[in-house]
Write a protein that holds these residues in place. Structure first.
Motif, PDB file in Angstrom:
ATOM      1  N   ARG A 162       0.581  -0.690  -0.169  1.00  0.00           N
ATOM      2  CA  ARG A 162      -0.167   0.152   0.373  1.00  0.00           C
ATOM      3  C   ARG A 162       1.297   1.487   0.303  1.00  0.00           C
ATOM      4  O   ARG A 162       1.935   1.492  -0.268  1.00  0.00           O
ATOM      5  CB  ARG A 162      -0.925  -0.249   1.048  1.00  0.00           C
ATOM      6  N   GLY A 163       0.368   2.318   0.042  1.00  0.00           N
ATOM      7  CA  GLY A 163       1.061   3.791  -0.060  1.00  0.00           C
ATOM      8  C   GLY A 163       1.294   3.816  -0.984  1.00  0.00           C
ATOM      9  O   GLY A 163       1.119   3.360  -2.170  1.00  0.00           O
ATOM     10  N   GLU A 164       1.796   5.164  -0.825  1.00  0.00           N
ATOM     11  CA  GLU A 164       2.607   5.896  -1.806  1.00  0.00           C
ATOM     12  C   GLU A 164       3.646   5.285  -3.312  1.00  0.00           C
ATOM     13  O   GLU A 164       3.841   5.872  -4.207  1.00  0.00           O
ATOM     14  CB  GLU A 164       3.564   7.207  -1.280  1.00  0.00           C
ATOM     15  N   GLY A 165       4.295   3.808  -2.936  1.00  0.00           N
ATOM     16  CA  GLY A 165       5.441   3.152  -2.973  1.00  0.00           C
ATOM     17  C   GLY A 165       4.548   2.194  -4.190  1.00  0.00           C
ATOM     18  O   GLY A 165       5.268   1.468  -4.536  1.00  0.00           O
ATOM     19  N   ALA A 166       3.250   2.479  -3.703  1.00  0.00           N
ATOM     20  CA  ALA A 166       2.071   1.105  -4.622  1.00  0.00           C
ATOM     21  C   ALA A 166       2.272   0.814  -5.960  1.00  0.00           C
ATOM     22  O   ALA A 166       1.764  -0.693  -6.019  1.00  0.00           O
ATOM     23  CB  ALA A 166       0.635   0.983  -3.637  1.00  0.00           C
ATOM     24  N   ASP A 167       2.616   2.046  -6.651  1.00  0.00           N
ATOM     25  CA  ASP A 167       1.809   1.641  -7.810  1.00  0.00           C
ATOM     26  C   ASP A 167       3.008   1.728  -9.208  1.00  0.00           C
ATOM     27  O   ASP A 167       3.771   1.505  -9.809  1.00  0.00           O
ATOM     28  CB  ASP A 167       1.079   2.261  -8.605  1.00  0.00           C
ATOM     29  N   ALA A 168       4.327   1.132  -7.320  1.00  0.00           N
ATOM     30  CA  ALA A 168       5.767   1.464  -8.641  1.00  0.00           C
ATOM     31  C   ALA A 168       6.366   0.137  -9.425  1.00  0.00           C
ATOM     32  O   ALA A 168       6.592   0.355 -10.178  1.00  0.00           O
ATOM     33  CB  ALA A 168       6.551   1.305  -7.457  1.00  0.00           C
ATOM     34  N   PHE A 169       5.440  -0.774  -9.784  1.00  0.00           N
ATOM     35  CA  PHE A 169       5.524  -1.506 -10.553  1.00  0.00           C
ATOM     36  C   PHE A 169       4.896  -2.356 -10.992  1.00  0.00           C
ATOM     37  O   PHE A 169       3.794  -2.699 -10.256  1.00  0.00           O
ATOM     38  CB  PHE A 169       7.039  -3.317  -9.593  1.00  0.00           C
ATOM     39  N   ARG A 170       4.238  -2.223 -12.775  1.00  0.00           N
ATOM     40  CA  ARG A 170       3.124  -2.827 -12.962  1.00  0.00           C
ATOM     41  C   ARG A 170       3.717  -3.365 -14.525  1.00  0.00           C
ATOM     42  O   ARG A 170       4.302  -3.116 -14.912  1.00  0.00           O
ATOM     43  CB  ARG A 170       2.765  -1.311 -14.078  1.00  0.00           C
ATOM     44  N   VAL A 171       3.064  -4.926 -13.824  1.00  0.00           N
ATOM     45  CA  VAL A 171       3.223  -6.380 -14.620  1.00  0.00           C
ATOM     46  C   VAL A 171       2.634  -5.987 -16.626  1.00  0.00           C
ATOM     47  O   VAL A 171       1.307  -5.690 -16.258  1.00  0.00           O
ATOM     48  CB  VAL A 171       3.061  -7.458 -15.020  1.00  0.00           C
ATOM     49  N   ALA A 172       3.551  -5.697 -17.165  1.00  0.00           N
ATOM     50  CA  ALA A 172       3.269  -4.993 -18.277  1.00  0.00           C
ATOM     51  C   ALA A 172       3.064  -5.969 -19.754  1.00  0.00           C
ATOM     52  O   ALA A 172       2.120  -5.469 -20.547  1.00  0.00           O
ATOM     53  CB  ALA A 172       4.210  -4.082 -19.078  1.00  0.00           C
ATOM     54  N   ALA A 173       3.759  -7.146 -19.402  1.00  0.00           N
ATOM     55  CA  ALA A 173       4.107  -8.039 -20.693  1.00  0.00           C
ATOM     56  C   ALA A 173       4.525  -9.606 -19.653  1.00  0.00           C
ATOM     57  O   ALA A 173       4.918  -9.788 -19.053  1.00  0.00           O
ATOM     58  CB  ALA A 173       4.457  -7.526 -21.158  1.00  0.00           C
ATOM     59  N   LEU A 174       3.939 -10.153 -20.518  1.00  0.00           N
ATOM     60  CA  LEU A 174       4.506 -11.647 -20.220  1.00  0.00           C
ATOM     61  C   LEU A 174       4.788 -12.691 -21.083  1.00  0.00           C
ATOM     62  O   LEU A 174       3.845 -12.439 -22.703  1.00  0.00           O
ATOM     63  CB  LEU A 174       2.885 -12.446 -19.506  1.00  0.00           C
ATOM     64  N   PHE A 175       5.346 -13.011 -21.092  1.00  0.00           N
ATOM     65  CA  PHE A 175       5.614 -14.143 -22.160  1.00  0.00           C
ATOM     66  C   PHE A 175       5.868 -15.838 -22.155  1.00  0.00           C
ATOM     67  O   PHE A 175       6.614 -16.188 -20.885  1.00  0.00           O
ATOM     68  CB  PHE A 175       7.940 -14.111 -22.590  1.00  0.00           C
ATOM     69  N   ASP A 176       5.908 -16.616 -23.337  1.00  0.00           N
ATOM     70  CA  ASP A 176       6.492 -17.896 -22.962  1.00  0.00           C
ATOM     71  C   ASP A 176       6.714 -18.080 -24.247  1.00  0.00           C
ATOM     72  O   ASP A 176       6.507 -17.534 -25.292  1.00  0.00           O
ATOM     73  CB  ASP A 176       4.988 -18.584 -22.189  1.00  0.00           C
TER      74      ASP A 176
END
Lengths: 213, 213
Positions: free
Chosen positions: A110-124
């Motif tokens: 939670r908190g201000e750093g909560a959206d720091a990392f966003r999964v943008a793509a998956l690969f296989d």
């Protein structure tokens, strides 16, 4: 693999301090002493002061650190003040688990750093997996990696591929320009000097714990 | 939380050295120099020598370390020479992924230390999960924890429960006598001094990497 003079353990502790401050509610203007923060983090007050002193004078002698300001500074130092796109390469059980977890609950906090990392793509590479939807994201083929990394400006890759192919996959992802990795395969990977690979596999964790049996 | 004077980072490196030696084929009687091992592990030769010197004289000046003997010693130091039973508490996505992975591929590695960790029991509180079979093991209710821990002589618990209940679950598992934990929930847990909790969550890994962006 060294890109800075600050030891990795210090950065790890800073991330822990930030988490501890984010987990708790602090009133406006509240201070926290190095003893309190050290107690929470399981390190000595001197260690807390030494770690934070490396980045500036955040505290006041005899009063402690203003929590709000300290949090902001840690968020700034750890560069979690703006979101970064990440990718998960290898959508097996572990990759799927992380994909669902991180897309549901960005960066797990939670908190201000909560959206720091966003999964943008998956690969296989498995034709059965490619095209499927995991955690709200379509799984792309590894062949599309380079285009997607540029398009989405992806900075970090989580490698959740089987150990025998992990090195090959890392080499391939490195070519796209990604320089930061967390490898979950139980194998030590080699990378160019300007690339950082954190190893975070469960079997290494277990082997370390063995010592304390 | 300190049970020994050997720093955790040293133990982590020993586990890495062992993995590196296990990953490669060495001929009978082969030696490895501290430079070679350091190169593989990404540390200086001096660091390798310092780490290993803490536990005995394993090498010969100018020749290096006899690989077979060094591996045996590391296996002995890390106490992976006989299997230990572990449990996974929380059979959500991550817990299931670990359960399947570790039961299929004990401790995720080959060689003499390969059977060091055996998943002996899985626990959850969700009535839908209890009784189900994951990775060839039946999921037990957390209420049966104490009995099963004694019965199976379980030494290590992986905690893969949601963050809001992680502390409560840890406290409950500590009561059964387990003293070694790997916590994957994105929350810092408090434990008695004689209990060791390694924090291994993906969001902490990401926050550390942020620094290197």
């Amino acid at each position: 693999m060294r890109t800075t003079k600050t030891p990795d353990v210090v950065i790890r502790r800073l991330a822990t301090y930030l988490r501890l401050l984010e987990e708790r509610e602090y009133y406006l203007g509240q201070y926290i002493s190095s003893s309190e923060l050290g107690e929470l983090a399981g390190v000595t007050p001197a260690q807390v002061r030494k770690d934070l002193d490396m980045f500036g004078e955040f505290g006041k002698q005899g009063v402690g650190y203003p929590v709000r300001h300290l949090k902001r500074q840690l968020i700034h130092i750890l560069k979690v003040d703006k979101p970064s796109n990440i990718t998960i390469v290898g959508v097996g059980e572990l990759g799927s688990a992380f994909a669902r977890y991180l897309t549901r609950n960005p960066s797990g906090r939670r908190g201000e750093g909560a959206d720091a990392f966003r999964v943008a793509a998956l690969f296989d590479v498995d034709p059965i997996k490619v095209g499927q939807c995991v955690g709200g994201l379509r799984v792309d083929h590894l062949d599309d990696l380079e285009a997607r990394v540029k398009e989405m400006d992806i900075k970090i890759a989580l490698l959740t591929v089987p150990a025998p192919v992990a090195q090959e996959v890392l080499d391939r992802v490195v070519k796209t320009g990604i320089k930061l990795f967390v490898n979950f395969a139980p194998v030590r990977l080699k990378a160019p000097d300007d690339v950082r690979v954190n190893h975070a596999d469960v079997s290494l964790e277990l082997h370390q714990l063995g010592y304390y049996l």
